[in-house]
Design a protein around this motif. Structure first.
Motif, PDB file in Angstrom:
ATOM      1  N   TYR A 198     128.944  46.279  30.217  1.00 51.12           N
ATOM      2  CA  TYR A 198     127.820  46.476  29.287  1.00 51.12           C
ATOM      3  C   TYR A 198     126.579  45.795  29.853  1.00 51.12           C
ATOM      4  N   GLY A 199     126.743  44.548  30.300  1.00 49.47           N
ATOM      5  CA  GLY A 199     125.706  43.848  31.040  1.00 49.47           C
ATOM      6  C   GLY A 199     124.437  43.538  30.266  1.00 49.47           C
ATOM      7  N   VAL A 200     123.408  43.182  30.999  1.00 51.44           N
ATOM      8  CA  VAL A 200     122.109  42.816  30.423  1.00 51.44           C
ATOM      9  C   VAL A 200     120.983  43.326  31.310  1.00 51.44           C
ATOM     10  N   THR A 201     119.808  43.463  30.712  1.00 50.61           N
ATOM     11  CA  THR A 201     118.610  43.806  31.478  1.00 50.61           C
ATOM     12  C   THR A 201     117.957  42.513  31.954  1.00 50.61           C
ATOM     13  N   GLN A 202     116.993  42.641  32.846  1.00 50.82           N
ATOM     14  CA  GLN A 202     116.246  41.465  33.278  1.00 50.82           C
ATOM     15  C   GLN A 202     115.464  40.878  32.108  1.00 50.82           C
ATOM     16  N   LYS A 203     115.002  41.742  31.217  1.00 53.57           N
ATOM     17  CA  LYS A 203     114.286  41.283  30.031  1.00 53.57           C
ATOM     18  C   LYS A 203     115.194  40.440  29.141  1.00 53.57           C
ATOM     19  N   ASP A 204     116.470  40.838  29.025  1.00 50.19           N
ATOM     20  CA  ASP A 204     117.437  40.043  28.250  1.00 50.19           C
ATOM     21  C   ASP A 204     117.574  38.652  28.847  1.00 50.19           C
ATOM     22  N   ILE A 205     117.662  38.593  30.171  1.00 48.52           N
ATOM     23  CA  ILE A 205     117.809  37.301  30.853  1.00 48.52           C
ATOM     24  C   ILE A 205     116.563  36.448  30.657  1.00 48.52           C
ATOM     25  N   ASP A 206     115.392  37.045  30.865  1.00 53.64           N
ATOM     26  CA  ASP A 206     114.133  36.304  30.766  1.00 53.64           C
ATOM     27  C   ASP A 206     113.877  35.782  29.352  1.00 53.64           C
ATOM     28  N   ASN A 207     114.278  36.583  28.340  1.00 55.90           N
ATOM     29  CA  ASN A 207     113.993  36.228  26.942  1.00 55.90           C
ATOM     30  C   ASN A 207     115.176  35.613  26.213  1.00 55.90           C
ATOM     31  N   ASN A 208     116.276  35.388  26.957  1.00 52.94           N
ATOM     32  CA  ASN A 208     117.449  34.754  26.356  1.00 52.94           C
ATOM     33  C   ASN A 208     117.857  35.466  25.058  1.00 52.94           C
ATOM     34  N   THR A 209     117.991  36.786  25.114  1.00 53.90           N
ATOM     35  CA  THR A 209     118.271  37.586  23.926  1.00 53.90           C
ATOM     36  C   THR A 209     119.714  37.402  23.454  1.00 53.90           C
ATOM     37  N   LYS A 210     120.000  37.945  22.281  1.00 57.60           N
ATOM     38  CA  LYS A 210     121.356  37.870  21.735  1.00 57.60           C
ATOM     39  C   LYS A 210     122.349  38.549  22.670  1.00 57.60           C
ATOM     40  N   ARG A 211     121.947  39.680  23.245  1.00 56.03           N
ATOM     41  CA  ARG A 211     122.829  40.393  24.180  1.00 56.03           C
ATOM     42  C   ARG A 211     123.187  39.505  25.366  1.00 56.03           C
ATOM     43  N   TYR A 212     122.201  38.799  25.894  1.00 55.25           N
ATOM     44  CA  TYR A 212     122.433  37.895  27.021  1.00 55.25           C
ATOM     45  C   TYR A 212     123.333  36.729  26.612  1.00 55.25           C
ATOM     46  N   ILE A 213     123.045  36.136  25.475  1.00 60.03           N
ATOM     47  CA  ILE A 213     123.828  34.990  24.990  1.00 60.03           C
ATOM     48  C   ILE A 213     125.291  35.385  24.793  1.00 60.03           C
ATOM     49  N   GLU A 214     125.516  36.556  24.187  1.00 56.59           N
ATOM     50  CA  GLU A 214     126.877  37.009  23.928  1.00 56.59           C
ATOM     51  C   GLU A 214     127.633  37.321  25.217  1.00 56.59           C
ATOM     52  N   LEU A 215     126.940  37.881  26.203  1.00 58.61           N
ATOM     53  CA  LEU A 215     127.589  38.160  27.476  1.00 58.61           C
ATOM     54  C   LEU A 215     128.033  36.862  28.144  1.00 58.61           C
ATOM     55  N   VAL A 216     127.167  35.872  28.180  1.00 55.99           N
ATOM     56  CA  VAL A 216     127.494  34.587  28.801  1.00 55.99           C
ATOM     57  C   VAL A 216     128.683  33.946  28.086  1.00 55.99           C
ATOM     58  N   LYS A 217     128.654  33.931  26.766  1.00 62.42           N
ATOM     59  CA  LYS A 217     129.741  33.311  25.993  1.00 62.42           C
ATOM     60  C   LYS A 217     131.070  34.031  26.229  1.00 62.42           C
ATOM     61  N   THR A 218     131.023  35.370  26.252  1.00 62.74           N
ATOM     62  CA  THR A 218     132.256  36.145  26.436  1.00 62.74           C
ATOM     63  C   THR A 218     132.846  35.921  27.810  1.00 62.74           C
ATOM     64  N   LEU A 219     132.013  35.907  28.838  1.00 55.20           N
ATOM     65  CA  LEU A 219     132.504  35.709  30.199  1.00 55.20           C
ATOM     66  C   LEU A 219     133.002  34.281  30.428  1.00 55.20           C
ATOM     67  N   ALA A 220     132.468  33.330  29.678  1.00 59.34           N
ATOM     68  CA  ALA A 220     132.864  31.926  29.854  1.00 59.34           C
ATOM     69  C   ALA A 220     134.157  31.595  29.140  1.00 59.34           C
ATOM     70  N   ARG A 221     134.543  32.411  28.169  1.00 59.50           N
ATOM     71  CA  ARG A 221     135.776  32.138  27.421  1.00 59.50           C
ATOM     72  C   ARG A 221     136.996  32.419  28.261  1.00 59.50           C
ATOM     73  N   ARG A 222     138.045  31.606  28.033  1.00 53.49           N
ATOM     74  CA  ARG A 222     139.342  31.806  28.694  1.00 53.49           C
ATOM     75  C   ARG A 222     140.453  31.617  27.666  1.00 53.49           C
TER      76      ARG A 222
END
Length: 222
Positions: A198-222
């Motif tokens: 699903y990933g993120v756009t550069q705008k998501d990364i730059d603006n720390n959007t909900k989509r970006y936050i959720e991707l980071v949290k999901t990938l960090a979970r084990r």
């Protein structure tokens, strides 16, 4: 306060809104030093993984339609919308999305109830309000508020996994149950794969959007 969680005392009960979906969950805190120690270890490694992901994550977004196609490529089959299990989940999720995104449609029940203390009667009253709000949301007709829900399943009877996609609001959820050794771990890897696709756009990364936050949290979970 004692309860059916066992002989250990419950130190706190609270409700939080899930960041990765519309539902809410109970968190039960226990006065157990061993449990606290394990949690601190878990959090330490989670934070390490999170920092590594934040540093390496690149923009590579895909649409929800592409995500749905990718899920089927992984061997999942879509549940027919006429199936009872679909209808039940659709009704519950649509209500949850109303509560999260359009609470004004609930009129007097628009404001979320607050848990004032952890007394048994207070918690009981709080849960009654939650159920009342959920029922009111379910009663709002689809022509006023609707969702585009798709459910995908994969399994062999004893081992079942499910990925849920809501295309209008960009929601991806997953669940699994099974007795096969390593099955749950495999599903966790698959779910992270889907979220990473699903990933993120550069705008998501730059603006720390909900989509970006959720991707980071999901990938960090084990």
């Amino acid at each position: 306060m004692k309860n059916k969680f066992g002989n250990k005392a419950v130190s706190s009960v609270s409700i939080i809104g899930k960041d990765d979906g519309p539902t809410s969950v109970f968190i039960v805190g226990r006065s157990n030093s061993k449990w606290t120690f394990k949690w601190n270890i878990h959090k330490f490694f989670y934070d390490v993984r999170k920092k590594r992901i934040v540093k390496s994550l690149k923009a590579n977004p895909h649409s929800m339609e592409q995500v749905a196609d990718y899920i089927t490529e992984l061997g999942f089959s879509e549940v027919d919308k006429s199936e009872p299990e679909y209808k039940t989940e659709y009704s519950q999720m649509r209500a949850s999305f109303i509560i999260q995104y359009k609470p004004e449609l609930l009129g007097d029940l628009a404001e979320a109830p607050k848990l004032e203390n952890h007394e048994e009667e207070t918690i009981k009253h709080f849960m009654e309000k939650i159920e009342q709000r959920q029922k009111a949301a379910e009663d709002i007709p689809p022509d006023i508020f609707d969702i585009d829900l798709h459910i995908y399943e994969k399994g062999d009877g004893n081992n079942q996994s499910r990925i849920t996609v809501e295309k209008n609001y960009g929601y991806i959820g997953g669940s699994a149950s099974g007795s096969k050794n390593g099955f749950m771990r495999e599903f966790d890897k698959t779910f992270r794969k889907v979220y990473q696709y699903y990933g993120v756009t550069q705008k998501d990364i730059d603006n720390n959007t909900k989509r970006y936050i959720e991707l980071v949290k999901t990938l960090a979970r084990r």
